[in-house]
Design an enzyme around this catalytic site. Structure first.
Site, short mmCIF file in Angstrom:
data_model
loop_
_atom_site.label_atom_id
_atom_site.label_comp_id
_atom_site.label_asym_id
_atom_site.label_seq_id
_atom_site.Cartn_x
_atom_site.Cartn_y
_atom_site.Cartn_z
CE LYS A 186 -2.93 -1.39 2.92
NZ LYS A 186 -1.83 -1.50 1.42
CB SER A 242 -5.79 -2.04 -0.19
OG SER A 242 -7.03 -1.72 -0.66
CE LYS A 272 9.44 -0.21 -3.51
NZ LYS A 272 9.19 -1.21 -4.24
N GLY A 313 4.20 -12.20 3.28
CA GLY A 313 5.06 -11.69 2.30
C GLY A 313 4.59 -9.70 2.37
N GLY A 366 -1.39 -8.72 0.83
CA GLY A 366 -1.60 -7.32 0.64
C GLY A 366 -1.29 -6.54 1.50
CB THR A 367 -1.13 -7.28 5.74
OG1 THR A 367 -2.87 -7.05 5.01
CG2 THR A 367 -1.85 -6.39 6.61
CG ASP A 368 1.66 -2.63 1.65
OD1 ASP A 368 0.48 -1.93 2.58
OD2 ASP A 368 2.30 -2.66 0.46
CG ASN A 391 -11.93 -8.16 -5.95
OD1 ASN A 391 -10.60 -8.22 -4.89
ND2 ASN A 391 -11.85 -7.75 -6.60
CD GLN A 411 1.70 -5.45 -6.87
OE1 GLN A 411 2.48 -5.98 -7.06
NE2 GLN A 411 1.69 -3.64 -6.94
P1 NAD Z 1 -5.26 -2.39 -6.25
O1 NAD Z 1 -5.40 -1.17 -5.98
O2 NAD Z 1 -4.69 -2.28 -7.50
O3 NAD Z 1 -6.26 -3.32 -6.01
C1 NAD Z 1 -6.59 -2.72 -4.63
C2 NAD Z 1 -7.57 -4.59 -4.27
O4 NAD Z 1 -8.37 -5.12 -2.82
C3 NAD Z 1 -8.44 -5.05 -5.11
O5 NAD Z 1 -8.83 -6.45 -4.92
C4 NAD Z 1 -9.89 -4.12 -4.14
O6 NAD Z 1 -11.12 -5.09 -4.33
C5 NAD Z 1 -9.50 -4.74 -2.77
N1 NAD Z 1 -9.61 -4.34 -1.68
C6 NAD Z 1 -10.40 -3.12 -1.68
N2 NAD Z 1 -10.76 -2.64 -1.12
C7 NAD Z 1 -11.24 -3.59 -0.73
C8 NAD Z 1 -11.79 -4.08 0.76
N3 NAD Z 1 -12.73 -3.08 1.92
N4 NAD Z 1 -11.72 -5.02 1.51
C9 NAD Z 1 -11.45 -5.98 1.07
N5 NAD Z 1 -10.91 -6.10 -0.78
C10 NAD Z 1 -10.70 -4.45 -0.76
O7 NAD Z 1 -3.48 -2.45 -5.38
P2 NAD Z 1 -2.70 -3.63 -5.84
O8 NAD Z 1 -1.60 -2.82 -6.54
O9 NAD Z 1 -2.72 -4.85 -6.05
O10 NAD Z 1 -2.60 -4.35 -4.50
C11 NAD Z 1 -2.83 -4.42 -3.43
C12 NAD Z 1 -2.67 -4.70 -1.79
O11 NAD Z 1 -1.12 -4.60 -1.78
C13 NAD Z 1 -2.54 -2.80 -1.47
O12 NAD Z 1 -2.59 -3.76 0.05
C14 NAD Z 1 -0.86 -2.93 -1.31
O13 NAD Z 1 -0.18 -2.10 -0.12
C15 NAD Z 1 -1.00 -4.23 -2.09
N6 NAD Z 1 1.01 -4.52 -1.96
C16 NAD Z 1 2.09 -5.16 -1.33
C17 NAD Z 1 3.07 -5.43 -2.00
C18 NAD Z 1 4.34 -5.86 -1.19
O14 NAD Z 1 5.04 -6.15 -1.18
N7 NAD Z 1 3.59 -7.09 0.14
C19 NAD Z 1 3.70 -5.00 -2.92
C20 NAD Z 1 3.14 -4.42 -2.86
C21 NAD Z 1 1.63 -3.84 -3.10
#
Ligand code: NAD
Length: 341
Positions: free
Chosen positions: A246, A219, A87, A312, A240-242, A179, A158
């Site tokens: 993070k 994030s 990917k 995850g 979220g942590t990837d 949130n 997500q």
């Molecule tokens: P998004 O930008 O749509 O949403 C971000 C989220 O993080 C929101 O809930 C926002 O309020 C919150 N946020 C932003 N800054 C913050 C801070 N300083 N403290 C606390 N919360 C905060 O992002 P998304 O597409 O929903 O992705 C969310 C996370 O998931 C990202 O970190 C992304 O990289 C990760 N992700 C992980 C996987 C995985 O396989 N593990 C896959 C896709 C995305």
């Protein structure tokens, strides 16, 4: 389920499209692939990883010095399903001004017998579905059977996929959500309403005190939830942590839980475990691959009081598995675009 998603179903059906390359555009994915399809694909590939039949290659992620973009590759190979590929894509923060999603990704699949490009599959929706499927698989195997309250931390793109996939695993009676940006929570509330689930926005103390399962999908770069806020018996799906740096959970919370991961190598480098690992609070041996629970080599939750935590991190093999499923579904429905290549 679509019937075709057996182990055999994941194999490239060479007789149907010999020599052709298949394109499954992003626009086809919503009508083609369900969250149930992705659940099966991800559960299977986690099991393959645990049997050492499938492995991920090192991840490449680079700030390219153009358009503020982060670009990368995730790749791997599953000897059981013969899914081989990568990917590629990343994060383009200025896309929002162009009416495009900030996260862009495309999956390339290769024929494991010949090396020819087998398929190109739009990866944006699939990424959300496979990420939600991973936490749903963790809930299936690790949450208490009597889990009733789902806690959601995060309300970004997500989060709604996470909520939809989670409710398929336990008969949740209520959703509690928090949130960092409270104004974003309405999107989760809308989905909860659609699912006919009571929804409340709460502070983190209440969320931790009442939730049986907590999904974090933010994030954040600093801990959100502390050990003292989480009660015994909770299952945490930390999604979220990837990336290095993070963090969603306090390192003490990770250290005190029984920790499972999609892949140990990613968990300690880019996942939620990285902080507890760097502080020396946990070692690699303390982390159990979720696939070991799926294959029955690890019993999973050992008591109703145990706190289980799934880290995850998101592995290439998940992407290849769901993209392979999309290709099979497109072929079986006759919607695949086949080109000479
Ligand atoms: P998004 O930008 O749509 O949403 C971000 C989220 O993080 C929101 O809930 C926002 O309020 C919150 N946020 C932003 N800054 C913050 C801070 N300083 N403290 C606390 N919360 C905060 O992002 P998304 O597409 O929903 O992705 C969310 C996370 O998931 C990202 O970190 C992304 O990289 C990760 N992700 C992980 C996987 C995985 O396989 N593990 C896959 C896709 C995305």
């Amino acid at each position: 389920g679509q019937g075709v998603l057996t182990k055999e179903g994941h194999r490239p059906s060479c007789n149907q499209s010999e020599g052709k390359m298949i394109i499954v555009p992003e626009s086809q994915i919503p009508a083609l692939v369900t969250s149930a399809d992705c659940f099966v694909a991800v559960e299977d590939v986690f099991a393959s990883m645990s049997k050492q039949s499938a492995y991920n290659f090192p991840v490449i992620r680079e700030a390219i010095g153009h358009a503020d973009a982060l670009y990368g590759f995730k790749s791997g190979f599953d000897r059981e399903s013969l899914a081989l590929g990568l990917k590629s894509g990343g994060f383009w923060p200025n896309n929002i001004h162009k009416g495009l999603a900030n996260h862009q990704s495309t999956v390339f699949l290769f024929d494991a017998d010949t090396g020819k490009c087998r398929a190109i599959v739009g990866g944006n929706l699939l990424t959300a579905l496979r990420t939600a499927a991973a936490s749903a698989v963790s809930i299936k195997y690790l949450a208490r059977q009597d889990a009733k309250v789902l806690g959601m931390i995060g309300a970004g793109h997500q989060s709604t996929y996470q909520l939809r996939a989670a409710v398929e695993q336990r008969p949740f009676e209520k959703v509690l959500a928090w949130n960092f940006h409270p104004e974003m929570l309405s999107r989760l509330e809308d989905v909860a309403k659609e699912l006919e689930l009571p929804f409340e926005t709460v502070d983190l103390d209440r969320l931790g005190a009442e939730a049986d399962v907590i999904i974090s999908i933010t994030s954040s770069f600093a801990p959100i939830l502390k050990a003292s806020q989480v009660r015994p018996g909770t299952h945490l799906a930390c999604m979220g942590t990837d990336t290095k740096g993070k963090q969603e959970m306090d390192a003490d919370l990770v250290a005190g839980a029984t920790v499972f991961a999609d892949e140990v190598a990613q968990a300690v480098t880019i996942g939620e475990c990285q902080h507890a690992f760097e502080k020396g609070l946990i070692t690699r041996d303390d982390i159990i691959e979720l696939g070991a629970v799926i294959t029955g080599r690890h019993p999973g939750r050992s008591s109703p009081e145990e706190i289980t935590l799934f880290d995850g991190t998101g592995v290439a093999l998940q992407d290849l598995a769901v993209a392979s499923a999309a290709v099979e579904l497109a072929l079986s429905r006759g919607t695949a675009i086949e080109v000479d290549f």
